[in-house]
Every structure is written in structure tokens, then in C-alpha cells.
Design an enzyme around this catalytic site. Structure first.
Site, PDB file in Angstrom:
ATOM      1  N   GLY A   1       0.840  -1.195   0.000  1.00  0.00           N
ATOM      2  CA  GLY A   1       0.000   0.000   0.000  1.00  0.00           C
ATOM      3  C   GLY A   1       0.874   1.242   0.000  1.00  0.00           C
TER       4      GLY A   1
ATOM      5  N   SER B   1     -16.419  17.606   2.612  1.00  0.00           N
ATOM      6  CA  SER B   1     -15.558  17.727   3.786  1.00  0.00           C
ATOM      7  C   SER B   1     -16.259  18.282   5.019  1.00  0.00           C
ATOM      8  CB  SER B   1     -14.390  18.654   3.469  1.00  0.00           C
ATOM      9  OG  SER B   1     -13.724  18.994   4.657  1.00  0.00           O
TER      10      SER B   1
ATOM     11  N   ARG C   1     -18.301  13.474  14.476  1.00  0.00           N
ATOM     12  CA  ARG C   1     -19.007  12.886  13.345  1.00  0.00           C
ATOM     13  C   ARG C   1     -20.120  11.927  13.758  1.00  0.00           C
ATOM     14  NH1 ARG C   1     -13.689  11.960   9.476  1.00  0.00           N
ATOM     15  NH2 ARG C   1     -13.510  14.155   8.952  1.00  0.00           N
TER      16      ARG C   1
ATOM     17  N   HIS D   1     -17.412   5.876   5.858  1.00  0.00           N
ATOM     18  CA  HIS D   1     -16.276   6.692   5.446  1.00  0.00           C
ATOM     19  C   HIS D   1     -14.947   6.117   5.908  1.00  0.00           C
ATOM     20  CE1 HIS D   1     -13.960  10.205   4.485  1.00  0.00           C
ATOM     21  NE2 HIS D   1     -13.686  10.485   5.739  1.00  0.00           N
TER      22      HIS D   1
ATOM     23  N   GLU E   1      -4.882   3.421   8.623  1.00  0.00           N
ATOM     24  CA  GLU E   1      -6.248   2.940   8.838  1.00  0.00           C
ATOM     25  C   GLU E   1      -6.300   1.421   8.992  1.00  0.00           C
ATOM     26  OE1 GLU E   1      -9.029   4.244   5.836  1.00  0.00           O
ATOM     27  OE2 GLU E   1     -10.753   3.373   6.861  1.00  0.00           O
TER      28      GLU E   1
END
Lengths: 647, 253
Positions: A42, A286, A339, A410, A434
Site C-alpha cells: 500500500g 468535507s 461525526r 467513510h 487505517e
């Protein structure tokens, strides 16, 4: 064999742990570094920064990406910004405050030591990137500009318009290119990692598939770094890229790496709503827009209905008839709540029948007040490219009419379990960015993913990897070791038998995959119940069976996009069940994991710290077997666990 | 929701050495939701092709929001289609007429060989960047970020050049298949910023020479690249590159 989950962090005060680690760690001498091959899978922020830095230190690096160029990794799409404790605005920020905000934002489900190190390193990242020539936004005086993001009361987010991820990734890509040019990194594009090779219990290599020729390849190394991102595409529709997937991590999981907290998924509040079954992805708008955009829906059901059927528009709703529900409910943070809180509230008002688009699943994000206050030019300067993108996708001009937004998957806070050194429970297998679980707990704050990816790659792994190599001294082996042939043959047999058994069928990969996504959104999404999760598991099993028995896949073995997608979807059909199972076991609400059975009187997430202040790390026990749960108890010595409040 | 049907012709090529041909796929291009993106239209065609036991169209894409640069094809003779400042993943079928003829071909350039159907090999772009598209700083302690003072206007111009997504539309649009806009954009970013100053001569010399060696054509100031660029990178980037190159040559670097 029982697995002991030890973070391996140094003892002593929190603020001294990283220095203590660096003081005690073992080093690899410059002459020995070049004898070590490191495989970096990656090339997003974590992978590119790690590959570049390790090569520069003298290691021999082989880097792999599934795209046609390392510059395309999905970090490129991150919009809003990157947090740092620079405290340039002099508004009271500090390392402790960023640490605290991140722990609290994650609803007290992350590891203190990892988070504190992240906060400490955040200032170095900005210095590093500016030195690379990353064109951050600046004030007229020439200094760096900042803005605010959700879950913080200071202005600590650095940005480059709405393309911060692009500019940071191009910085890391440049650093990587410099090492490729110097011959210290071998770059393998259009390669997908399909398995991990272990020798004597240690990670010693990978099997990749060349996506152009379809041929399998063996790569041996002294350590493997997974920098492969998250598993958000298990929901099919998400803000992730079309090719984002969980396969490399899942294959490592099946080779023994524990998968931690899979149920912690971030459903981001500000995305362009879904509108039809032709859709292949959802586009993020965003979070930075919430600096100036005000979220609202009509107070009256009849107004919402009128907007949905087109007889009224937003402009027809008088100010007193608008429900600015975040500002009313959370006066301290207003539109800048974290969020998970913003998403859940959007769901609540839409469940109440006050959604504003044709599907009833959308709320307004309105810039009218900001445009009146600052002028259209100022808003264009801050968000021009985002407004442009919104108009292109929807056909509406957000300078004139409010945006319509709705939450979408997300980011995934869960991932492979790692210790303080970012190493999984398989020695020599590391997970960065992540792909690991460690820093964001049950909910990630905005502008913290870029920070973590770059902290892991530029500043953490160069030290912790060296310490592993000097301590464990993995033997010199190459691809001629018989284990490589064995694993490659297993992968080849799997591909052959998969193609053989999918020559015919009444449906397609995408069809089953899309339906998996629907199950995940409906029952393993923003609000979960025990019954819903149980029925989701039953349905996921049915879909898995249908996928095995009734899906037709194009048979060519060279470049074949649908074969790639088929393998990824097959892994997601397994992973989905673990995600639901983890959500079922976690009898509490925390951050992005909201169990309807566990909420406060006013509908906020209610944790159960006595029973669930642990990391759930799941062990694969074989096909058809139940996963086994291992727990890492989270110890909080520096923050007090309280009910999160943004009121 | 409104649907549209199209007369659809797509370039099909089995591999780099196979002859390609335009295939008429009109029978698969009926009743397409007009809110679908161009790539979602191709997804739909592929589902229908596979249901019929035919090989799907291979095309590159990833982020599908106009920033990764992985997608790109020529639509009715124009790279990324006729809409300005738009990648093909952000082009929507609402901008096409019902019944319109749509011809889809790969980006064509000597330096971008076709891999399959609409998929091309753009690794030459990476090679140009490897020749100097960076500031040579190792990872480690650096001066405080605000010790570089860069005026907002300069910083904004550098950002505009740095916004290039590396899709290759500029090459596909150019009659000479020149990579000048792509190369010039990176050179401009670092020519404007103080961080780029120490290596400016070496950077421009190596990047321009690499570009020439890889088989891209010369720039003859036609301007098609700017018109096709989904990020609307300015032709000024090429002027700056030429000036930088001339200065480097005169200085004997």
C-alpha cells in the site's frame, strides 16, 4: 495456545513513554540495514511515508500498490485537513489537549499510550511536509492558516483547500520517488497482495497477483508492513475508492493476525445522499464545511413534505420554521460536534419524517449566513473546489441553494490488532494507518486520519521496525524457501477452483455485493439492535451461499477487473459477519457503535465501562468455525472516563 | 427517474499486441439513468454484457470523485469528454442527449501503450516525477513550519499547479502527445516555492530530458492540454518550465 495481548509500551509517565522507548530500543547498524528487505503493501500516506523513510535509512524496500501508480492511493481523496498541536493561533492548544480530545472523541475506547504519541508527533508532521514543499493554505502575512474541525474547540487543522490529502500524499509520493530514483525502493504497481507467508511463526513474505498478467509472484523480506487502509467497502456504497478493499488484512487475519474492534465504523455525516441503484460510490463533502455551513431541516412535517415533492424550496421556509438541531441541542459545539453525533442526529430527524430530498434521507447544509457575513469570494476561497464538486455531481449550485447531505460509511476505526510498536500478534507483520485499530477508539475525529497515517509512516515505524529487527534477528531467507511455493500453490489452487465453480450463475458479483451493502447499512449501520444484528448475520450467510453457488465471473485470467472485485467481495462476505458479531457482543454504545438498547434518556450513546472498556481482538479459527474473542483491557490513568458531552 | 438510451461505440482491444476495433454496444446502452456518472453507465453496460456471457469493458477508475487521476478515456474525440474541468468519473449522463452517439476510446500516445480496451500504461508519468518532482529532504527534525514565510498569492499559485492529478488527459489531447503541461505543473510548484530553490536547475533539466527520452512529443503551443485538463492547470506552467529550462541551460547545469 492462549494469546496474551500486551501493548509492550514502556512503563513510566505517559508523556515520557515515547522517549523512553527510543532510549531503550535496539538499533540496526547502517551496514546491516541494507541487508534487510522490507515489504510495504500500500502506498497511501502510511505506506508511502514508511517506504520513503525506511529506504532513506538504508533498508532495501519493496513497495506494492493495486493502482497503476502509487500516487493514486485513496489518501489522495482526503479533503479537509490534518490536525497538529502547533498552537499557531495561540488559542490554548497543547499536546495534552489533542491527546484528550482524541481519547474523548473516540469515546474512551483507544489506547492512551498510542494516542499520546500521535499527539506528540503531530507537530513534526507539519514541519516535515512544509519542508517538502506541500502548499498548505497561508495567511497574507505568509504564515500557515488553520481552521476548526469537529470535536475540538481550538483551531488546529492545517489544510490545502479541500485537497489536503492530495497534497500530503503527493509530498510522500515525491519522497518515495526520490528513493525509487536512487534505486533504494523497488516499486511494484498493479499488484495485489493475496497472502502472507510465515516461516517459523514470523511474517517473511507475501504472495502478490500481477493484475495485468494475472501471474502470481513471491516476495520475501524481513518484515511486512500492511498499509492497506480500511474495510469501509464492506458497505458497498461508501466514500472509499472503487478498489479500496480489506483483502490483504483479511488474508493476514486468516493466517493468524487478530482483527480488533471491527464494529467501530465511521459513518460520516456530510456526504452527497444516495439516490439510485446505479450508484457505485458516495461522495464526501468535507467536514470543514461545518465551519461555515449550518445544518437544518424544517420544523414542520408539512414543510419537509412540500420540499420533497418540489412544491417548496429551502428559501420558502421562514427562519423561525427551521430546526438548526445541532446548534440547539449542542450549544457549545454547535455544528462542529463529532461525526458520530452529527450522523446520528441526521438519522433521527430523517426517521422523524423531516428529511429533505426525494428519498427522505437528507438534511440541509446551508451557507447563506456565512455568505451574508463574509461574502461569496471568501467562501469560494475556502471551499471553492468542494462547491464545484458538489455542483458537478448534483447539478445544484450551493452558493444559491443549500447542499443536501446524508451520512455515509467513510472510515473504519477497527483493524488489525497492533501493539505499541504497530506490530500485530504475528512477529514481523506490522499494520499502519487505517489498517490498524489503535488510535481512534470507537470514533475518529476529523483531520486525524492524515495525522495518524503520516505519524505511523514517517516517525513511528522507522524506530519500532529497527527495534524488532535488532531484537528478533529474522534469518536470511529468500523466495526459494519451500514455504513460498506452498503458499503460492494454495493461492493458485484457490483462484483456479474459484474460476471453475463460477463459470455460470444467474447473478453477478456486483449484484450480491450491493445487497450485502444494503444489509450492512440497514442493520449494522448507524443504529444497531441485537435482533437486527442476528438477522443480519443470517442474511450475510445466505448471501455468502448465493455468492458461492450462483455468481457468474468472467473467466479470463489476465487483466480482469471483475475477478479482482470477486475476491474482494468474497472476503467482505466473511468479514461482514465478524463485524456484525462484534457489534452483537458489544452490549453498550460507544462512538460509531450505537446499540439502540444502550442509550441515555436524550438519545446519546451510553457506554458500559465496567464490562466493555476493552479492545475486542478476534481470532480466526478456520472455515466454518466461530471466531474466538481475546480482550485487551484498556487502562486509563490520565483521563477520567465520563459520559461524553458536547452540550 | 429519467432514463436515456445511446448509440454507444467502444474501443475493444484484448491486449497490448492485439489489433483493436470499435464495437457497437448500442443494444446494451438502453434505459440508462441520467443521473449515473459516465463510469456508472459503463458499469451498467458491463453488468449487461456479463449477463450475456460477453467480456466486460476494461477501464481504469478508483476514487470516482475526480481526484485520484486513475480514470480517463476519450469521449467523442475529447479527453474526459466535452465538459470543462471534469474527469470522466464526474461526467454525468444528464449532460448527454437521449439517442446521442457516444464513441469511447483509450487515451492515445506512443508513451501510453494500451493494456486492454480503455486501460493504458501511464508509468512514464511516474518516471518523469522520479527524475526530480520533489524537494530532497530526509525525514527528521526540520525547521519550524512557519520559518518559511510564503505570501498567500504565491502559495495559492503553487497550489493551483500542484493540483495536477496525473491523469494524462493533457497528453491525450495534444496533437504532439506532449507531456509539457504535466511536467510543467510540478516544476512550477517548486519554482514558485522557496523550498524548491536549491534544486531548481537540476530538477528542470532532468525532468525535461526524461520527458523527451520517454517518447512524448514537443510542445508547440496549441493549448489543447489546458482545455482538456480536469484541474484546469494553466498554460503558464509550460511557460515557466521553458523559462526554468533555459535558465538552467544558460547556467550550464
Amino acid at each position: 495456545m492462549s494469546i496474551v495481548l500486551d501493548s509492550g509500551e514502556p512503563a513510566g509517565p505517559l508523556a515520557d513513554k515515547w522517549d523512553a522507548f527510543k532510549d531503550q530500543m535496539k538499533l540496526v547498524s547502517p551496514a546491516n540495514k541494507r541487508k534487510h528487505t522490507i515489504l510495504v503493501v500500500g502506498t497511501g500516506l502510511a505506506g508511502a511515508s514508511a517506504a520513503a523513510t525506511l529506504a532513506e535509512l538504508g533498508y532495501h524496500v519493496k513497495a506494492f500498490c493495486i493502482q497503476d501508480s502509487p500516487r493514486r492511493a485513496h489518501s489522495i481523496a482526503a479533503q479537509g485537513g490534518i490536525n497538529s498541536t502547533k498552537n499557531y493561533p495561540y488559542d490554548g492548544d497543547s499536546v495534552y489537549r489533542l491527546f484528550y480530545d482524541t481519547i474523548k472523541g473516540g469515546d474512551y475506547r483507544s489506547r492512551e499510550s498510542n494516542v499520546h504519541r500521535l499527539a506528540q508527533l503531530s507537530a513534526n508532521i507539519i514541519d516535515q511536509c512544509v519542508a517538502q514543499g506541500v502548499p498548505f493554505a497561508r495567511e497574507y502575512g505568509g504564515e500557515l492558516a488553520t481552521r476548526s474541525f469537529g470535536g475540538a474547540q481550538v483551531s488546529r487543522t492545517f489544510y490545502a483547500k479541500g485537497q489536503t490529502g492530495q497534497q500530503l500524499l503527493l509530498g510522500a509520493y515525491g519522497a518515495l520517488n526520490r528513493q525509487i530514483d536512487a534505486g533504494r525502493v523497488e516499486m511494484f504497481e498493479r499488484r495485489e497482495m493475496l497472502d502472507l507467508v510465515k516461516v517459523d511463526g514470523k511474517a517473511r513474505g507475501i504472495i502478490t497477483r500481477d493484475l495485468v498478467t494475472g501471474k502470481l509472484e513471491k516476495h520475501a523480506g524481513h518484515a511486512v508492513l500492511l498499509c492497506t487502509g480500511g474495510y469501509g467497502r464492506v458497505y458497498f456504497l461508501s466514500t472509499n475508492a472503487f478498489n479500496s478493499n480489506g483483502t490483504a488484512a483479511w488474508r493476514c487475519h486468516k493466517r493468524g493476525a487478530l482483527f480488533a474492534n471491527p464494529c467501530y465504523v465511521q459513518i460520516h455525516p456530510t456526504c452527497i445522499p444516495a439516490s439510485g441503484d446505479y450508484q457505485s460510490k458516495l461522495t464526501l463533502m468535507s467536514e470543514s464545511l461545518r465551519n461555515d455551513g449550518r445544518v437544518w431541516v424544517p420544523k414542520k412535517h408539512e414543510d419537509a413534505e412540500a420540499i420533497r415533492n418540489g412544491s417548496k424550496t429551502a428559501k420558502d421556509i421562514e427562519p423561525q420554521d427551521r430546526d438548526y438541531y445541532l446548534e440547539t441541542k449542542y450549544p457549545s459545539f454547535g455544528n462542529l460536534v463529532p461525526r458520530d453525533v452529527a450522523s446520528r442526529n441526521a438519522k433521527t430527524v430523517c426517521d422523524d419524517g423531516r428529511g429533505v430530498n426525494i428519498t427522505g434521507r437528507a438534511v440541509f447544509l446551508d451557507f447563506e449566513t456565512a455568505i451574508e457575513r463574509d461574502g461569496e469570494d471568501a467562501i469560494r476561497d475556502r471551499y471553492g473546489n468542494l462547491f464545484h464538486m458538489y455542483e458537478k455531481i448534483t447539478g445544484d449550485n450551493p452558493y444559491k441553494v443549500p447542499m443536501k447531505i446524508y451520512p455515509a460509511t467513510h472510515y473504519t476505526m477497527g483493524g488489525l490488532w497492533v501493539d505499541y510498536s504497530l506490530m500485530t500478534n504475528i512477529p514481523g507483520l506490522f499494520a499502519l494507518g487505517e489498517a490498524n485499530f489503535s488510535d481512534h477508539g470507537a470514533n475518529r475525529l476529523g483531520a486525524s486520519a492524515l495525522m495518524q497515517g503520516l505519524a505511523d509512516g514517517y516517525f513511528v515505524i522507522p524506530h519500532t521496525l529497527g527495534n524488532y529487527l535488532a531484537t528478533h534477528k529474522p534469518a536470511a531467507i529468500d523466495e526459494s524457501h519451500p514455504e513460498f511455493e506452498t503458499v503460492q500453490q494454495e493461492v493458485q489452487d484457490d483462484i483456479d477452483s474459484f474460476l471453475e465453480s463460477h463459470q455460470s450463475g444467474s447473478t453477478t458479483v456486483i449484484d450480491v455485493y450491493r445487497r450485502l451493502g444494503q444489509v450492512m447499512y440497514d442493520r449494522v449501520g448507524m443504529a444497531r439492535t441485537a435482533d437486527g444484528l442476528r438477522s443480519a448475520i443470517a442474511d450475510i450467510r445466505k448471501l455468502r451461499e448465493e455468492f458461492e453457488n450462483d455468481v457468474k465471473v468472467p473467466q479470463n485470467t489476465d487483466f480482469n477487473k471483475y475477478l479482482e472485485v470477486a475476491f474482494r467481495a468474497r472476503d467482505f462476505l466473511e468479514m461482514a459477519e465478524l463485524l456484525a458479531r462484534d457489534a452483537l457482543e458489544r452490549e453498550e454504545s460507544a462512538g460509531g457503535h450505537f446499540r439502540e438498547e444502550h442509550q441515555t434518556e436524550d438519545g446519546e450513546a451510553r457506554r458500559n465501562d465496567d464490562d466493555f472498556a476493552y479492545v475486542a481482538a478476534w481470532e480466526w479459527k478456520g472455515d466454518g468455525e466461530e471466531h474466538e474473542l481475546h480482550k485487551e483491557q484498556l487502562v486509563f490513568e490520565n483521563v477520567k472516563l465520563v459520559q461524553r458531552s458536547y452540550k | 427517474m429519467a432514463t436515456k438510451s445511446f448509440v454507444l461505440k467502444v474501443w475493444r482491444q484484448d491486449g497490448p499486441d492485439s489489433p483493436g476495433t470499435v464495437e457497437d454496444l448500442t443494444e446494451y446502452a438502453k434505459d440508462v439513468n441520467e443521473h449515473a456518472s459516465f463510469l456508472e453507465m459503463l458499469d451498467l453496460i458491463n453488468e449487461r454484457l456479463m449477463a450475456d456471457g460477453k467480456r466486460p469493458i476494461e477501464f481504469d477508475s478508483d476514487c470516482r470523485e475526480g481526484i485520484c487521476g486513475q480514470c480517463g478515456c476519450v469521449v467523442n474525440g475529447q479527453a474526459h469528454g466535452s465538459q470543462r474541468g471534469t474527469t470522466v468519473c464526474q461526467l454525468h449522463m444528464r449532460s448527454f442527449e437521449d439517442g446521442q452517439t457516444i464513441v469511447v476510446e483509450p487515451f492515445r500516445a506512443t508513451a501510453f501503450p494500451v493494456i486492454k480496451d480503455l486501460v493504458v500504461d501511464r508509468s512514464a508519468f511516474d518516471k518523469i516525477q522520479q527524475a526530480g518532482g520533489y524537494v530532497s529532504v530526509p525525514t527528521g527534525p526540520k525547521p519550524d513550519a512557519n520559518s518559511f514565510k510564503i505570501g498567500k498569492e504565491v502559495s495559492d499559485r503553487a497550489f493551483d499547479a500542484a493540483a495536477c492529478i496525473g491523469c494524462g488527459a493533457c497528453v491525450a489531447a495534444c496533437p504532439n502527445a506532449s507531456a509539457s503541461l504535466f511536467t510543467g505543473a510540478k516544476i512550477t510548484q517548486f519554482a514558485l516555492m522557496p523550498q524548491g530553490a536549491p534544486e531548481r536547475k537540476r530538477r528542470v533539466s532532468r525532468m525535461v530530458e526524461t520527458m523527451d527520452d520517454l517518447g512524448f512529443g514537443h510542445c508547440s503551443n496549441i493549448g489543447e492540454c489546458e482545455a482538456a485538463c480536469p484541474k484546469e492547470i494553466s498554460l503558464e506552467s509550460i511557460a515557466i518550465m521553458k523559462r526554468e529550462y533555459l535558465k538552467a541551460m544558460l547556467a550550464g547545469s
